[in-house]
Design an enzyme around this catalytic site. Structure first.
Site, PDB file in Angstrom:
ATOM      1  N   CYS A 131      14.165   9.238  79.640  1.00  0.00           N
ATOM      2  CA  CYS A 131      15.600   9.029  79.505  1.00  0.00           C
ATOM      3  C   CYS A 131      15.888   7.537  79.502  1.00  0.00           C
ATOM      4  O   CYS A 131      15.153   6.749  80.103  1.00  0.00           O
ATOM      5  CB  CYS A 131      16.329   9.716  80.657  1.00  0.00           C
ATOM      6  SG  CYS A 131      18.125   9.615  80.579  1.00  0.00           S
ATOM      7  N   HIS A 132      16.970   7.143  78.844  1.00  0.00           N
ATOM      8  CA  HIS A 132      17.330   5.729  78.744  1.00  0.00           C
ATOM      9  C   HIS A 132      17.973   5.203  80.026  1.00  0.00           C
ATOM     10  O   HIS A 132      18.039   3.998  80.246  1.00  0.00           O
ATOM     11  CB  HIS A 132      18.328   5.508  77.594  1.00  0.00           C
ATOM     12  CG  HIS A 132      18.086   6.369  76.406  1.00  0.00           C
ATOM     13  ND1 HIS A 132      17.164   6.053  75.434  1.00  0.00           N
ATOM     14  CD2 HIS A 132      18.631   7.549  76.015  1.00  0.00           C
ATOM     15  CE1 HIS A 132      17.160   6.991  74.504  1.00  0.00           C
ATOM     16  NE2 HIS A 132      18.042   7.911  74.834  1.00  0.00           N
ATOM     17  N   HIS A 151      19.521  11.825  85.346  1.00  0.00           N
ATOM     18  CA  HIS A 151      20.970  11.604  85.282  1.00  0.00           C
ATOM     19  C   HIS A 151      21.610  11.539  86.655  1.00  0.00           C
ATOM     20  O   HIS A 151      22.811  11.286  86.761  1.00  0.00           O
ATOM     21  CB  HIS A 151      21.669  12.678  84.439  1.00  0.00           C
ATOM     22  CG  HIS A 151      21.506  12.478  82.974  1.00  0.00           C
ATOM     23  ND1 HIS A 151      22.299  13.129  82.046  1.00  0.00           N
ATOM     24  CD2 HIS A 151      20.658  11.709  82.252  1.00  0.00           C
ATOM     25  CE1 HIS A 151      21.929  12.773  80.823  1.00  0.00           C
ATOM     26  NE2 HIS A 151      20.936  11.909  80.936  1.00  0.00           N
ATOM     27  N   ASN A 161      17.853  16.604  75.802  1.00  0.00           N
ATOM     28  CA  ASN A 161      18.587  17.136  76.950  1.00  0.00           C
ATOM     29  C   ASN A 161      18.851  18.626  76.765  1.00  0.00           C
ATOM     30  O   ASN A 161      18.911  19.097  75.635  1.00  0.00           O
ATOM     31  CB  ASN A 161      19.919  16.395  77.109  1.00  0.00           C
ATOM     32  CG  ASN A 161      19.744  15.028  77.715  1.00  0.00           C
ATOM     33  OD1 ASN A 161      18.875  14.821  78.542  1.00  0.00           O
ATOM     34  ND2 ASN A 161      20.581  14.088  77.305  1.00  0.00           N
TER      35      ASN A 161
END
Length: 475
Positions: free
Chosen positions: A172-173, A203, A151
């Protein structure tokens, strides 16, 4: 067999997941794994851990270590895949600086790694390092795929895609866990019959559709979410609460303690850890991928000096990331040996995307992921030069983003407020102009809602001075 180079291999737990996954995947099990880091101790710890997993899996892989910038090209030479998990500047000093200087100006943050002034400065100190990586990649492994986990995702991935010739995807998770988190916390339950469509930006991607066997789950989701944020949702007994979140699987004592604390907090005070996202869903119509502590600082709505009561009302954990860093350092000192000094260590393949991407490219058996790629018209009401998070098809041809079309206009509008900061930060990294740094931070919704232009400029100057050699020279 392919060569996988892991940049930032001192991230031992994450290296276990990504590289352990690779060793458990038949198409990747005999890979050469090159571990690169600038911290000798952490590099050795990761190597010892991975060698144990490899030994207990038949010693199929070949594991190599490369320490320091002078050995970076050797680590990258001939790589087919480069996994990036670096953190430039670490918790001490850089994360501390990212939090403490804005505090002097009255600016509060929760995570500060993706947007806001903390996200901007994390990007400004990381992009130059990644551009150095890119120059080496273009020289010694020009066909490699760069799998970025670091990030701020959109800024770093955008810099690689726009300023270099390296084939890059950001991972990304939050996409994998979005629908399960929402359905489990509301007591609806997640299973393999649930289908989800997610698109937006990292996000801040939107759960556009959520169905089970073709039935729209959103009406029930919104009904329960309203009750949950009002403290009125029946969450059942503690055993019920745990079972729906763990699917009855055995979990570590630490995780069980966290669930107990969360359960007791809801039963006594009616608040929980996902209140910001559920409020955003109530106001904007759709659930968002990343956690409430992140999204609390992505807009001007929740952390406000004039409305301090919002912090308690929405259970917003200010200074959350420094606390996590301190706890992680403490836990590693206490329990790191369980990974690094366990000769019988084994691994089960996780849900991390990296091994599935590499497997699909090696075997040409397609898979689908949620990836961060350059927009180029995939989401038609977001800028083409932005990085978007969309469903992607992966096969021998690489990672290919799929067409989404228009997002709901209110969702695209909120995304654009974040994209403005992302694009301006990349411009600041490209030009090294201080004015571009100031402008990136001025465009941040949270910062702009709290500080004057003069204070933003002064704060940026203080951060530039405090970071010193961790940043390039701006003019």
């Amino acid at each position: 067999m392919p060569k996988i180079t892991f940049m930032g291999a001192g991230s031992t737990v994450f290296a276990k997941n990504v590289l352990g996954d690779s060793m458990m995947t038949p198409a990747l099990a005999e890979s050469t794994i090159a571990l690169y880091d600038i911290d000798a101790t952490r590099l050795d710890e990761s190597a010892t851990m991975l060698e144990a997993i490899n030994r207990n899996n038949g010693s199929k892989a070949r594991i190599e270590k490369y320490l320091g910038v002078e050995n970076r090209k050797a680590a990258l030479k001939g790589a087919n895949y480069v996994v990036n998990a670096i953190q430039v500047g670490g918790y001490d000093p850089c994360t501390i600086t990212d939090f403490e200087i804005p505090k002097k100006y009255g600016l509060k943050q929760t995570i500060a790694d993706t947007l806001g002034v903390g996200g901007v400065f994390r990007a400004l100190r990381t992009i130059p390092v990644m551009l150095d990586f890119a120059r080496d990649i273009e020289e010694v492994c020009p066909d490699a795929w760069f799998l970025n986990y670091t990030n701020p995702m959109a800024m770093l991935t955008g810099a690689m895609l726009r300023l270099t010739g390296v084939k890059t995807v950001g991972l990304c998770h939050s996409v994998q866990v979005c629908a399960p988190t929402l359905l489990n916390e509301l007591g609806i339950g997640y299973d393999d019959h649930v289908q989800a469509k997610i698109a937006g930006i990292n996000h801040q991607a939107w759960l556009l559709e959520c169905t089970r066997d073709g039935v729209d789950l959103y009406p029930e989701i919104k009904r329960r979410a309203l009750l949950y944020n009002q403290g009125k949702l029946d969450v059942g007994s503690f055993e019920d609460y745990v079972n729906i979140r763990t699917h009855g699987k055995k979990i570590e004592d630490e995780h069980m303690q966290h669930l107990r604390e969360a359960y007791d907090l809801y039963k006594t005070k009616g608040v929980h850890g996902d209140m910001v996202r559920l409020e955003l869903m109530r106001r904007f119509g759709y659930y968002i991928t990343e956690s409430s502590e992140h999204n609390a600082e992505y807009g001007p709505f929740f952390i406000k000096d004039r409305y301090p009561e919002l912090i308690d009302r929405f259970n917003i954990p200010l200074d959350e990331y420094p606390r996590r860093c301190i706890n992680q350092i403490k836990r590693w000192k206490e329990r790191g040996h369980e990974l690094t000094k366990n000769p019988t260590l084994s691994h089960e393949r996780s849900r991390e995307y990296a091994s599935y991407i590499m497997e699909a490219m090696e075997t040409d058996v397609p898979t689908r992921i949620g990836g961060n790629v350059l927009n180029n018209g995939l989401i038609t009401n977001l800028p083409r030069n932005a990085v978007v998070e969309v469903p992607c098809l992966v096969d021998r041809n690489g990672v290919q983003g799929t067409f989404v079309g228009d997002l709901p206009e209110q969702c695209a509008a909120l995304n654009r407020t974040n994209i403005n900061v992302q694009l301006m930060t990349i411009e600041a990294a490209r030009t090294l102009e201080k004015d571009a740094v100031y402008q990136a931070v001025m465009l941040d919704p949270h910062t702009a809602a709290e500080l004057s232009m003069d204070d933003i400029v002064a704060m940026c100057d203080d951060l530039i001075a405090a970071h010193g050699d961790w940043l390039p020279r701006f003019h």
